[in-house]
Design an enzyme around this catalytic site. Structure first.
Site, mmCIF file in Angstrom:
data_model
loop_
_atom_site.group_PDB
_atom_site.id
_atom_site.type_symbol
_atom_site.label_atom_id
_atom_site.label_comp_id
_atom_site.label_asym_id
_atom_site.label_seq_id
_atom_site.Cartn_x
_atom_site.Cartn_y
_atom_site.Cartn_z
ATOM 1 N N ASN A 102 0.848 -1.189 0.000
ATOM 2 C CA ASN A 102 0.000 0.000 0.000
ATOM 3 C C ASN A 102 0.885 1.241 0.000
ATOM 4 O O ASN A 102 2.111 1.137 -0.078
ATOM 5 C CB ASN A 102 -0.961 -0.016 1.193
ATOM 6 C CG ASN A 102 -0.220 -0.189 2.513
ATOM 7 O OD1 ASN A 102 0.684 0.565 2.833
ATOM 8 N ND2 ASN A 102 -0.616 -1.211 3.268
ATOM 9 N N ASP A 134 -3.592 -6.217 3.431
ATOM 10 C CA ASP A 134 -4.708 -7.053 3.882
ATOM 11 C C ASP A 134 -4.671 -8.474 3.332
ATOM 12 O O ASP A 134 -5.284 -9.379 3.893
ATOM 13 C CB ASP A 134 -6.038 -6.404 3.488
ATOM 14 C CG ASP A 134 -6.291 -5.117 4.262
ATOM 15 O OD1 ASP A 134 -5.873 -5.052 5.429
ATOM 16 O OD2 ASP A 134 -6.875 -4.182 3.690
ATOM 17 N N LYS A 181 -10.103 -27.735 -10.888
ATOM 18 C CA LYS A 181 -11.192 -27.426 -11.804
ATOM 19 C C LYS A 181 -10.679 -26.967 -13.158
ATOM 20 O O LYS A 181 -11.324 -27.175 -14.182
ATOM 21 C CB LYS A 181 -12.097 -26.353 -11.193
ATOM 22 C CG LYS A 181 -12.791 -26.814 -9.915
ATOM 23 C CD LYS A 181 -13.681 -25.720 -9.348
ATOM 24 C CE LYS A 181 -14.359 -26.188 -8.075
ATOM 25 N NZ LYS A 181 -15.219 -25.140 -7.483
ATOM 26 N N PHE A 237 -5.093 2.217 14.685
ATOM 27 C CA PHE A 237 -5.396 3.256 13.697
ATOM 28 C C PHE A 237 -6.497 2.750 12.779
ATOM 29 O O PHE A 237 -6.602 1.552 12.502
ATOM 30 C CB PHE A 237 -4.155 3.593 12.876
ATOM 31 C CG PHE A 237 -3.261 4.622 13.514
ATOM 32 C CD1 PHE A 237 -3.080 5.870 12.927
ATOM 33 C CD2 PHE A 237 -2.603 4.348 14.706
ATOM 34 C CE1 PHE A 237 -2.278 6.819 13.510
ATOM 35 C CE2 PHE A 237 -1.784 5.297 15.301
ATOM 36 C CZ PHE A 237 -1.629 6.533 14.696
ATOM 37 N N LYS A 292 -14.542 -0.579 15.207
ATOM 38 C CA LYS A 292 -13.218 -1.199 15.311
ATOM 39 C C LYS A 292 -12.720 -1.173 16.753
ATOM 40 O O LYS A 292 -12.115 -2.135 17.232
ATOM 41 C CB LYS A 292 -12.230 -0.457 14.402
ATOM 42 C CG LYS A 292 -10.879 -1.141 14.261
ATOM 43 C CD LYS A 292 -10.048 -0.443 13.182
ATOM 44 C CE LYS A 292 -8.782 -1.231 12.862
ATOM 45 N NZ LYS A 292 -8.006 -0.600 11.760
ATOM 46 N N LYS A 350 -12.050 -4.892 18.159
ATOM 47 C CA LYS A 350 -10.637 -5.261 18.354
ATOM 48 C C LYS A 350 -10.202 -5.158 19.821
ATOM 49 O O LYS A 350 -9.031 -5.386 20.131
ATOM 50 C CB LYS A 350 -9.751 -4.359 17.484
ATOM 51 C CG LYS A 350 -10.064 -4.410 15.987
ATOM 52 C CD LYS A 350 -9.821 -5.783 15.404
ATOM 53 C CE LYS A 350 -10.186 -5.841 13.920
ATOM 54 N NZ LYS A 350 -9.242 -5.138 13.046
#
Length: 398
Positions: free
Chosen positions: A209, A278, A288, A323, A337, A341
């Site tokens: 990122n 992430d 398949k 954050f 959050k 968390k």
């Protein structure tokens, strides 16, 4: 940052003396009162007038100079000094200070000071490696002096090796570490994560990122200046390692997770500021899709949720700050959050706001705690770090 503080720069006779003019200018920009002492040999490399022009104060060289207001000048200066930096510190002056010899204005004043004293050696590599010099430095350390280790590089004598004085920017960081903030976090151990992580797709490409690590590094630097023992677990960034901080470099989310787990138990405060990727690639066999034997497909799987793990495992006496960077529904997502968390504080900011987000030197954040929110105006990330840490300490006292 240094308004009301007096910094004494003790300049000795080395070629690096000219660099201290830059440091004096930097300190004045920080609003510090700068007093400069020079040995007579130092005046061969840079003139006292240069320092007087930069600091607005008389530059002291001669112990018996009569051109000042009557009082014992070296004692008066020693009393008002908040910190002393001897830079460049020659082998000669290091030996004098270690032996308690006071035969000029500089050594007399430094020996009279009770404030923190920093020594920044600068000399030829052979002199630096001389066991007598090293013994003198160890003696000064034993009596509480802080040695700023020299860098390795090209020296004035033409050699390349250890003995080069640290650059003014680094010397300023040492001074700020020792005097910029009150030491109200002494005895505490803070763990900070910062920067992005990188998840390799192949030997060339990776998932990541836009995080630069600036906010996390500012938090680590600020905690260290307030006296905390700081461990910074950092993904790949271009940020310079903060002085006085133990930096652990990592690349992937798994490496960051493992590093956090191994240091978590020893900490009092955990600030999870890293923008962890992430997802990570996972190679799996694909039954398949008709592929040749041995061929696989590449899929993405979620990386470890570091903040959730911290919330599940934190002790009652530990403080957890996370954050939340959002593109929409900032406060709602931050509140959710905080609960999910099991954090004590969430620092929320939106990447859509001008002046906030990745890469910049400023930030706009809202501090979200249990039952309250506090929005901060746009400010530098250094100032934001101070506000965040102040809030952490305030909440810990409740």
């Amino acid at each position: 940052m240094l308004q009301g503080k007096t910094v004494v720069l003790a300049v000795t006779g080395g070629i690096a003396a000219y660099k201290i003019a830059t440091l004096a200018s930097m300190l004045r920009k920080q609003k510090a009162n700068v007093e400069v002492l020079m040995t007579k040999n130092a005046t061969n490399f840079i003139t006292p007038i240069t320092f007087e022009s930069l600091t607005g104060n008389k530059c002291m060289v001669d112990t018996f100079d009569r051109n000042f207001e009557f009082h014992v000048e070296h004692v008066a200066l020693a009393k008002k000094a908040d910190i002393v930096l001897v830079a460049p510190a020659t082998a000669n002056v290091i030996g004098k200070l270690a032996g308690g010899i006071a035969d000029d204005m500089l050594t007399t004043t430094v020996l009279a000071c009770k404030c923190p004293k920093l020594i920044a050696p600068a000399m030829n590599t052979q002199m630096w490696e001389n066991p007598i010099v090293q013994d003198n430095l160890k003696k000064l350390e034993r009596f509480g002096h802080v040695i700023v280790p020299p860098a390795t590089g090209y020296l004035a004598c033409g050699d390349t090796g250890a003995g080069k004085m640290k650059e003014p920017e680094t010397l300023l960081e040492y001074l700020l570490l020792w005097m910029a903030e009150p030491k109200d976090m002494s005895g505490r151990h803070v763990l900070v994560t910062a920067g992005p992580t990188q998840e390799p797709l192949d030997p060339v490409r990776f998932l990541t990122n836009h995080s630069t690590g600036k906010m996390g590094y500012a938090l680590a630097r600020h905690c260290a200046r307030r006296g905390a023992k700081v461990t910074l677990i950092s993904g790949p960034t271009q940020q310079r390692a903060p002085i006085g901080v133990d930096v652990i470099p990592v690349q992937t989310a798994r490496q960051m997770f493992d590093a956090v787990c191994s240091h978590f138990e020893k900490t009092d405060i955990v600030i999870k500021a890293a923008a962890v990727a992430d997802y990570r690639p996972a190679v799996v066999a694909d039954e398949k899709i008709k592929k040749k034997p041995g061929e696989h497909s590449l899929v993405l799987e979620r990386t470890d949720d570091i903040l959730a793990w911290l919330g599940q495992h934190k002790r009652p006496d530990q403080f957890l700050c996370g954050f939340a960077m959002e593109t929409q529904n900032l406060l709602e997502n931050a509140r959710e959050k905080l609960q999910r968390k099991n954090a004590d504080l969430i620092v929320a900011n939106s990447i859509r706001q001008e002046g906030a987000g990745f890469g910049g030197d400023t930030n706009i954040v809202t501090l979200v705690g249990h039952g309250y929110e506090r929005a901060l105006e746009c400010m530098s990330k250094e100032d934001a770090a101070r506000e965040i840490v102040n809030e952490i300490l305030r909440l810990q006292k409740l």
